[in-house]
Design an enzyme around this catalytic site. Structure first.
Site, PDB file in Angstrom:
ATOM      1  N   LYS A  37      21.097  66.514  51.388  1.00  0.00           N
ATOM      2  CA  LYS A  37      20.343  66.495  52.655  1.00  0.00           C
ATOM      3  C   LYS A  37      20.788  67.627  53.561  1.00  0.00           C
ATOM      4  O   LYS A  37      20.016  68.134  54.364  1.00  0.00           O
ATOM      5  CB  LYS A  37      20.631  65.198  53.424  1.00  0.00           C
ATOM      6  CG  LYS A  37      20.236  63.939  52.736  1.00  0.00           C
ATOM      7  CD  LYS A  37      20.468  62.788  53.705  1.00  0.00           C
ATOM      8  CE  LYS A  37      20.871  61.526  52.995  1.00  0.00           C
ATOM      9  NZ  LYS A  37      22.339  61.339  52.918  1.00  0.00           N
ATOM     10  N   LYS A  73      24.728  70.471  43.945  1.00  0.00           N
ATOM     11  CA  LYS A  73      24.057  69.177  44.104  1.00  0.00           C
ATOM     12  C   LYS A  73      22.899  69.255  45.103  1.00  0.00           C
ATOM     13  O   LYS A  73      23.027  69.927  46.131  1.00  0.00           O
ATOM     14  CB  LYS A  73      25.105  68.172  44.602  1.00  0.00           C
ATOM     15  CG  LYS A  73      24.659  66.733  44.627  1.00  0.00           C
ATOM     16  CD  LYS A  73      25.796  65.825  45.115  1.00  0.00           C
ATOM     17  CE  LYS A  73      25.860  65.748  46.622  1.00  0.00           C
ATOM     18  NZ  LYS A  73      25.651  64.428  47.208  1.00  0.00           N
ATOM     19  N   LYS A 104      33.227  69.185  51.501  1.00  0.00           N
ATOM     20  CA  LYS A 104      32.559  69.106  52.805  1.00  0.00           C
ATOM     21  C   LYS A 104      33.340  69.820  53.904  1.00  0.00           C
ATOM     22  O   LYS A 104      32.754  70.405  54.800  1.00  0.00           O
ATOM     23  CB  LYS A 104      32.268  67.654  53.187  1.00  0.00           C
ATOM     24  CG  LYS A 104      31.184  67.046  52.309  1.00  0.00           C
ATOM     25  CD  LYS A 104      30.521  65.839  52.928  1.00  0.00           C
ATOM     26  CE  LYS A 104      29.295  65.468  52.096  1.00  0.00           C
ATOM     27  NZ  LYS A 104      28.608  64.271  52.510  1.00  0.00           N
TER      28      LYS A 104
HETATM   29  N1  AQP Z   1      21.931  65.021  44.206  1.00  0.00           N
HETATM   30  C1  AQP Z   1      22.136  63.743  43.954  1.00  0.00           C
HETATM   31  N2  AQP Z   1      21.899  63.234  42.718  1.00  0.00           N
HETATM   32  C2  AQP Z   1      22.095  61.926  42.443  1.00  0.00           C
HETATM   33  N3  AQP Z   1      22.520  61.027  43.374  1.00  0.00           N
HETATM   34  C3  AQP Z   1      22.755  61.476  44.614  1.00  0.00           C
HETATM   35  N4  AQP Z   1      23.177  60.881  45.740  1.00  0.00           N
HETATM   36  C4  AQP Z   1      23.253  61.789  46.731  1.00  0.00           C
HETATM   37  N5  AQP Z   1      22.902  63.000  46.297  1.00  0.00           N
HETATM   38  C5  AQP Z   1      22.587  62.846  44.975  1.00  0.00           C
HETATM   39  C6  AQP Z   1      23.462  59.454  45.834  1.00  0.00           C
HETATM   40  O1  AQP Z   1      22.723  58.933  46.923  1.00  0.00           O
HETATM   41  C7  AQP Z   1      23.493  57.870  47.524  1.00  0.00           C
HETATM   42  C8  AQP Z   1      23.545  58.092  49.002  1.00  0.00           C
HETATM   43  O2  AQP Z   1      24.201  59.292  49.303  1.00  0.00           O
HETATM   44  P1  AQP Z   1      24.649  59.568  50.797  1.00  0.00           P
HETATM   45  O3  AQP Z   1      23.483  59.761  51.636  1.00  0.00           O
HETATM   46  O4  AQP Z   1      25.519  58.493  51.255  1.00  0.00           O
HETATM   47  O5  AQP Z   1      25.560  60.820  50.780  1.00  0.00           O
HETATM   48  P2  AQP Z   1      25.746  62.048  49.904  1.00  0.00           P
HETATM   49  O6  AQP Z   1      26.160  61.662  48.527  1.00  0.00           O
HETATM   50  O7  AQP Z   1      26.724  62.898  50.623  1.00  0.00           O
HETATM   51  O8  AQP Z   1      24.281  62.668  49.863  1.00  0.00           O
HETATM   52  P3  AQP Z   1      23.795  64.023  50.388  1.00  0.00           P
HETATM   53  O9  AQP Z   1      22.346  64.106  50.221  1.00  0.00           O
HETATM   54  O10 AQP Z   1      24.588  65.131  49.758  1.00  0.00           O
HETATM   55  O11 AQP Z   1      24.064  63.923  51.922  1.00  0.00           O
HETATM   56  P4  AQP Z   1      24.796  64.913  52.891  1.00  0.00           P
HETATM   57  O12 AQP Z   1      24.142  66.237  52.680  1.00  0.00           O
HETATM   58  O13 AQP Z   1      24.534  64.337  54.245  1.00  0.00           O
HETATM   59  O14 AQP Z   1      26.220  64.899  52.508  1.00  0.00           O
HETATM   60  C9  AQP Z   1      24.848  57.871  46.860  1.00  0.00           C
HETATM   61  O15 AQP Z   1      24.880  56.835  45.895  1.00  0.00           O
HETATM   62  C10 AQP Z   1      24.925  59.206  46.197  1.00  0.00           C
HETATM   63  O16 AQP Z   1      25.730  59.174  45.037  1.00  0.00           O
END
Ligand code: AQP
Length: 343
Positions: A209, A206, A119
């Site tokens: 969001k 991955k 990140k």
């Molecule tokens: N691509 C993914 N596949 C499976 N699980 C996922 N999770 C996130 N992306 C995937 C799971 O969703 C839960 C919440 O995630 P989060 O919102 O706390 O943060 P993150 O993992 O950082 O998700 P994003 O979408 O990638 O958000 P941003 O872009 O804001 O950083 C967790 O259980 C995560 O494992």
């Protein structure tokens, strides 16, 4: 009445950041499992807004996202009568415990966290201290409720391991002689076939969001047309689907789409591969579209209904907040006592 809890009670904690539209990865990697697990194990789910501000957020959009994410969780089937659903920043004990854990966790442990490296990227000097110590706050989120099981996607596994290290270190620093360890060690629950859903534009990245391309993900709020267009345009290769798992593993985009199909239909990847082996994407994609629309349409329609009344969403979060505080307050009080504070 405050809920005194013991270490041998099973309890689930998991959170999700209000950093934008939830996507299929969040649904399959986390929320779908929350819905199943809550039936048998007392569960606490949080919209983790304190984590969201580790990267810059527009305050107005953040407020909207908190409502949207709450609506998405309820629309996906989390039962707010049975489980606790609350907004993290409304329970101040999270930040208090995080500070104490900041004084337990070692810099060397945080330096190993791959999510921070990804990140922060090349701009590490400009990343916030919050982004760096994010896993310490996450350990506090989990241990504040003495959670035993943490359902997450694959990407969060390392953070749960850190939470275990922090719990162990706290236990050896502060548990009194002849007393049982204050914290039990939480277990990650990485369940289902889509523990790491990948971007529709790049099968090695991955689904996220914060990806600049909306075409890279399926949002829970997408219409049937949007879901259909995104899957039609999803990157693939010209070959038919292979026969063996070994061949599939060397084709990340094909593997990702088959994994999504397997997870949506709650079947194994090998059965899914058997079903489609030898078929082209022109045969497979329309069936995947049908399944994705069938699963996500009821969620997005219910979300739209819930979002018409954000006051009701606030009420649900308030009830969750009270229930969460009832568990968190006595745990933090005991922690402060063990550390040697006067309270
Ligand atoms: N691509 C993914 N596949 C499976 N699980 C996922 N999770 C996130 N992306 C995937 C799971 O969703 C839960 C919440 O995630 P989060 O919102 O706390 O943060 P993150 O993992 O950082 O998700 P994003 O979408 O990638 O958000 P941003 O872009 O804001 O950083 C967790 O259980 C995560 O494992």
């Amino acid at each position: 009445m405050k809920n005194e809890i013991t270490n041998n009670q099973k309890r689930i904690f998991s959170g999700i950041q209000p950093t934008g539209n939830l996507h299929l990865g969040n649904y399959l990697g986390a929320i779908k499992n929350w819905v199943n697990l809550q039936r048998d194990i007392p569960s606490i789910f949080s919209i983790v807004d304190l984590h969201a501000i580790t990267v810059p957020q527009d305050p107005m959009k953040l407020r909207d996202s908190i409502h949207e994410v709450t609506a998405a969780i309820i629309a996906s089937g989390v039962d707010v009568k049975k489980s606790i659903l609350f907004n993290q920043s409304s329970v101040k004990e999270h930040t208090e415990l995080a500070w104490i854990f900041n004084c337990v966790c070692r810099i060397g442990w945080l330096n190993r966290m791959t999510q921070f490296k990804e990140k922060a990227g090349k701009n590490r000097e400009k990343a916030t201290v919050g982004l760096y110590s994010y896993p310490v706050l996450m350990a506090a989120d989990i241990l504040l409720y003495k959670a035993t099981h943490v359902p997450v996607g694959e990407d969060q596994k390392q953070h749960i391991e850190l939470a275990r290290d922090i719990a162990s270190a706290f236990n050896s620093m502060f548990t009194k002689e002849n007393e049982e360890d204050f914290f039990s060690l939480p277990e990650p629950q990485i369940l289902g076939t889509a523990t790491r859903v990948m971007s529709l534009r790049d099968g090695t990245k991955k689904m996220s969001k914060s990806d600049a391309s909306d075409a890279s993900r399926i949002n829970l709020t997408d219409t049937k047309e949007q879901i259909s267009n995104k899957i039609k345009k999803a990157k693939t290769d010209p070959n038919p689907l292979p026969e063996t798992m070994d061949e599939l593993k060397s084709r990340p985009e094909a593997l990702n789409l088959l994994n999504i199909y397997a997870a949506l239909s709650s079947q194994t990847i090998s059965i899914t591969l058997e079903q489609f082996s030898g078929k082209g994407f022109s045969h497979f994609k329309p069936l995947l579209i049908e399944l994705a629309v069938e699963t996500l349409s009821p969620i997005s329609s219910e979300m739209r209904v819930l979002l018409k009344d954000t006051k009701e969403i606030d009420k649900i979060l308030k009830i969750g907040e009270e229930k969460a505080k009832n568990i968190a307050e006595p745990v933090l009080k005991k922690v402060k006592n063990l550390v040697g504070f006067i309270n």
